[in-house]
Design a protein around this motif. Sequence first.
Motif, PDB file in Angstrom:
ATOM      1  N   ILE A  56       0.851  -1.203   0.000  1.00 44.63           N
ATOM      2  CA  ILE A  56       0.000   0.000   0.000  1.00 44.63           C
ATOM      3  C   ILE A  56       0.879   1.242   0.000  1.00 44.63           C
ATOM      4  O   ILE A  56       0.561   2.250  -0.636  1.00 44.63           O
ATOM      5  CB  ILE A  56      -0.933  -0.006   1.233  1.00 44.63           C
ATOM      6  CG1 ILE A  56      -2.014  -1.081   1.073  1.00 44.63           C
ATOM      7  CG2 ILE A  56      -1.569   1.364   1.442  1.00 44.63           C
ATOM      8  CD1 ILE A  56      -2.846  -1.326   2.330  1.00 44.63           C
ATOM      9  N   PHE A  88      -7.706  -4.156  -4.341  1.00 45.72           N
ATOM     10  CA  PHE A  88      -7.909  -3.330  -5.536  1.00 45.72           C
ATOM     11  C   PHE A  88      -9.387  -3.134  -5.841  1.00 45.72           C
ATOM     12  O   PHE A  88      -9.836  -2.021  -6.115  1.00 45.72           O
ATOM     13  CB  PHE A  88      -7.204  -3.937  -6.757  1.00 45.72           C
ATOM     14  CG  PHE A  88      -7.490  -3.163  -8.015  1.00 45.72           C
ATOM     15  CD1 PHE A  88      -6.910  -1.918  -8.220  1.00 45.72           C
ATOM     16  CD2 PHE A  88      -8.363  -3.655  -8.971  1.00 45.72           C
ATOM     17  CE1 PHE A  88      -7.208  -1.177  -9.361  1.00 45.72           C
ATOM     18  CE2 PHE A  88      -8.664  -2.920 -10.116  1.00 45.72           C
ATOM     19  CZ  PHE A  88      -8.079  -1.683 -10.307  1.00 45.72           C
ATOM     20  N   TYR A  89     -10.146  -4.194  -5.762  1.00 46.85           N
ATOM     21  CA  TYR A  89     -11.571  -4.055  -6.077  1.00 46.85           C
ATOM     22  C   TYR A  89     -12.250  -3.107  -5.086  1.00 46.85           C
ATOM     23  O   TYR A  89     -13.062  -2.259  -5.458  1.00 46.85           O
ATOM     24  CB  TYR A  89     -12.267  -5.424  -6.068  1.00 46.85           C
ATOM     25  CG  TYR A  89     -13.727  -5.320  -6.445  1.00 46.85           C
ATOM     26  CD1 TYR A  89     -14.095  -5.101  -7.772  1.00 46.85           C
ATOM     27  CD2 TYR A  89     -14.728  -5.398  -5.486  1.00 46.85           C
ATOM     28  CE1 TYR A  89     -15.430  -4.970  -8.131  1.00 46.85           C
ATOM     29  CE2 TYR A  89     -16.066  -5.266  -5.837  1.00 46.85           C
ATOM     30  CZ  TYR A  89     -16.415  -5.058  -7.158  1.00 46.85           C
ATOM     31  OH  TYR A  89     -17.731  -4.913  -7.497  1.00 46.85           O
ATOM     32  N   ARG A  90     -11.907  -3.237  -3.824  1.00 48.50           N
ATOM     33  CA  ARG A  90     -12.571  -2.440  -2.808  1.00 48.50           C
ATOM     34  C   ARG A  90     -12.134  -0.982  -2.838  1.00 48.50           C
ATOM     35  O   ARG A  90     -12.948  -0.076  -2.708  1.00 48.50           O
ATOM     36  CB  ARG A  90     -12.281  -3.015  -1.417  1.00 48.50           C
ATOM     37  CG  ARG A  90     -12.866  -4.413  -1.188  1.00 48.50           C
ATOM     38  CD  ARG A  90     -12.227  -5.087   0.019  1.00 48.50           C
ATOM     39  NE  ARG A  90     -12.469  -4.368   1.236  1.00 48.50           N
ATOM     40  CZ  ARG A  90     -11.529  -3.957   2.078  1.00 48.50           C
ATOM     41  NH1 ARG A  90     -10.264  -4.251   1.839  1.00 48.50           N
ATOM     42  NH2 ARG A  90     -11.830  -3.294   3.166  1.00 48.50           N
ATOM     43  N   THR A  91     -10.846  -0.761  -2.964  1.00 46.43           N
ATOM     44  CA  THR A  91     -10.339   0.597  -2.736  1.00 46.43           C
ATOM     45  C   THR A  91      -9.745   1.261  -3.977  1.00 46.43           C
ATOM     46  O   THR A  91      -9.452   2.455  -3.935  1.00 46.43           O
ATOM     47  CB  THR A  91      -9.231   0.594  -1.661  1.00 46.43           C
ATOM     48  OG1 THR A  91      -8.064  -0.055  -2.194  1.00 46.43           O
ATOM     49  CG2 THR A  91      -9.684  -0.141  -0.396  1.00 46.43           C
ATOM     50  N   GLY A  92      -9.524   0.495  -5.031  1.00 46.14           N
ATOM     51  CA  GLY A  92      -8.859   1.065  -6.202  1.00 46.14           C
ATOM     52  C   GLY A  92      -7.351   1.142  -6.054  1.00 46.14           C
ATOM     53  O   GLY A  92      -6.660   1.571  -6.973  1.00 46.14           O
ATOM     54  N   VAL A  93      -6.846   0.722  -4.903  1.00 47.21           N
ATOM     55  CA  VAL A  93      -5.391   0.720  -4.679  1.00 47.21           C
ATOM     56  C   VAL A  93      -4.878  -0.693  -4.923  1.00 47.21           C
ATOM     57  O   VAL A  93      -5.321  -1.637  -4.253  1.00 47.21           O
ATOM     58  CB  VAL A  93      -5.055   1.170  -3.242  1.00 47.21           C
ATOM     59  CG1 VAL A  93      -3.577   1.005  -2.950  1.00 47.21           C
ATOM     60  CG2 VAL A  93      -5.498   2.610  -3.030  1.00 47.21           C
ATOM     61  N   PRO A  94      -3.974  -0.871  -5.883  1.00 45.40           N
ATOM     62  CA  PRO A  94      -3.492  -2.230  -6.147  1.00 45.40           C
ATOM     63  C   PRO A  94      -2.556  -2.737  -5.052  1.00 45.40           C
ATOM     64  O   PRO A  94      -2.098  -1.970  -4.210  1.00 45.40           O
ATOM     65  CB  PRO A  94      -2.764  -2.105  -7.491  1.00 45.40           C
ATOM     66  CG  PRO A  94      -2.445  -0.668  -7.630  1.00 45.40           C
ATOM     67  CD  PRO A  94      -3.396   0.124  -6.783  1.00 45.40           C
TER      68      PRO A  94
END
Lengths: 336, 320
Positions: free
Chosen positions: B69, B99-105
């Motif tokens: 992160i 990624f799906y939840r927050t857009g952060v890979p």
Amino acid sequence: MSKTIAPVTESDYLKAYRVMLLSRVLEEKLASLYRAGMIKGGVFLGRGQEALSTATGIHLRKGDIFAPLIRDQAGRLAFGDTVLDTLRTYLGSQLGSMRGRDGNIHRGRPREGYYAMISHLGAMVPAVAGGLLARRLRGESGVVGATCLGDGGTSTGAFHEGLNAAAVDKLPLVVVVANNQYAYSTPNSRQYACADLLDKAAGYGVAGHKADGTDLLDCLQTLRKAVQAAREGGGPQLVVASLLRLVGHGEHDDFSYLDKNLKKTAVGADCLLVAEKYIVDQGWKTAENLAEWRREAEQEVNTTADRVRREPSPDAEEDDWAALSRSEYREQFAAV
Amino acid sequence: MITYLEAIRLAQQKALATDPRVFLYGQDIGNFGGAFKATKNLAAEFPGRVLDAPLSEDAIVGMAIGAAIEGARPIVEMQFADFSTCGLNQIVNHAGTLFYRTGVPCPIVVRLPSGGTSGGGPFHSQSLEAIYAHWPGLVVVTPATVEDAYTMLLEAVALDDPVVFCEHKFLYYHLKAESLPDTSLPIGKARIARTGRDATVVTHGAMLHESLAAATELAEDGYQLEVVDLRSVKPLDTDTVLASVARTGRLLVVSEEWPWGGVSAEVVSRVTTEGFGLLDAAPMRVNAKDTPVPYHPDLWSVHRPTASTIAAAARRLLDL
């Protein structure tokens, strides 16, 4: 490391109180929206935990890491989350930070150091530790990461593994345990056998701090000390605060298991009322001043809720249904 | 000659040398160099970036996620794939959902020394690629050659998504190559390891080599098996598999995994749902037996598919 701890001033206290108040008012609104059937998903409130949670969030700076748990509305607001994004998530607005993909207490903005919890308790302890490790490897110092748990969370393997690993690397991690007497319905007598959860600190070789979770002043002083110790290289800090969850586990829960006698003990006080009395007793503000602050908070919350209710829901047609960032890897399953 | 194991070590060395975001975290990987020596000398070469972890798989993966992160590129080593189940929650529920939840890979690589070896037994032999492939949000790769072990690990480190890197312990010392390539097929592309016209064998990991041996055996009888090495099981290169089945009309799927569900079941499912008309016969599969992996070599060698059981299955598929 032994710079003196700055005392909590009137201004610090009042600032923290207003965060608690806003959180309480916001959660009252969430509860009422839940009863009206307007919330998507569940509602889990932090009533009775606002002092501890605020004290945690308010001592973190921009650039720090914060992984709150389910009863940390107050800490979230103190760390920089907004009434607007809170309501967007609970009311299922497409414009919320989680875009309808995850809800409510799971919201976060990881890029801003505001980690988005998963439901598996304890899991955020090593995650925050890892964030801190990466910062250290990048040459950053003076960063603190905090995460919150309840008494139940301290029984998980992830809590143990994460705190132990953070201690081995002496990471600037603050683990804040709200000992609110129940994990869902399970009382402490069925949760742990040590005399005090703070006893665990010695086992991990980390500093332990005890706080009265019903007393904002004590929470502010304790968290200030713990966060500063972590920031100055003192390694992980375990804070355990005693308090009572004043509501059910979630708004669906009738709280029938509550031992009513607990309400009459020291942990049973409502931290918001304790703080209000303290403010008035100190002569800092009058009861009328506080009532005016409450009206302001209610107005902000109500105005924002009215605005958010007009916002669109997420559109399943627009979701790209992608669990991987790399678009080439998104498989098409013929059966779908 | 470079072994499969050395290729993994060299890939990590290169990743550390070329990308300051990379660090290694796992049990015994520091000065000791790892249980298999996949990180030998790396702690000395890259001070402070090859870190011994406590015996805590959940914390190891959880810390990698937090580090990712913050922009780091952690490579974590599970001492054996079998122990990754102690870190399963962080892998599937945290890394796989971020990624799906927050857009952060979540650019982590979890290395899983996988698969059976003689004497490994129930808890040092497992092939777990299917369970990781089942959850959304993870890339799951199974390099079967020295070259792929090297290039796919480097590719995995460069990816923004979490990668479960199933390296096969049986291949660690058995496979050798003259040199390492700079480029290769990308993750997500299967390779035709041997061309043939009579039946398609789809496989991955160490079973590639058993399947190739079976193909050699059948060639002596005049039958040509086409062998497809999946390389990555998620994403799974259905196009290459279907194209091969279109040429041969027959499908045999070979996997060292247990039979219930799994990669072989997934391949059969895809071919029958998307390419039913291509088939001249019902597809077949060869898997390990549905028991824990036995310890004694005499039991283990029968538990797993081998060239001879694969060849026998191929003969049945060909109605011989």
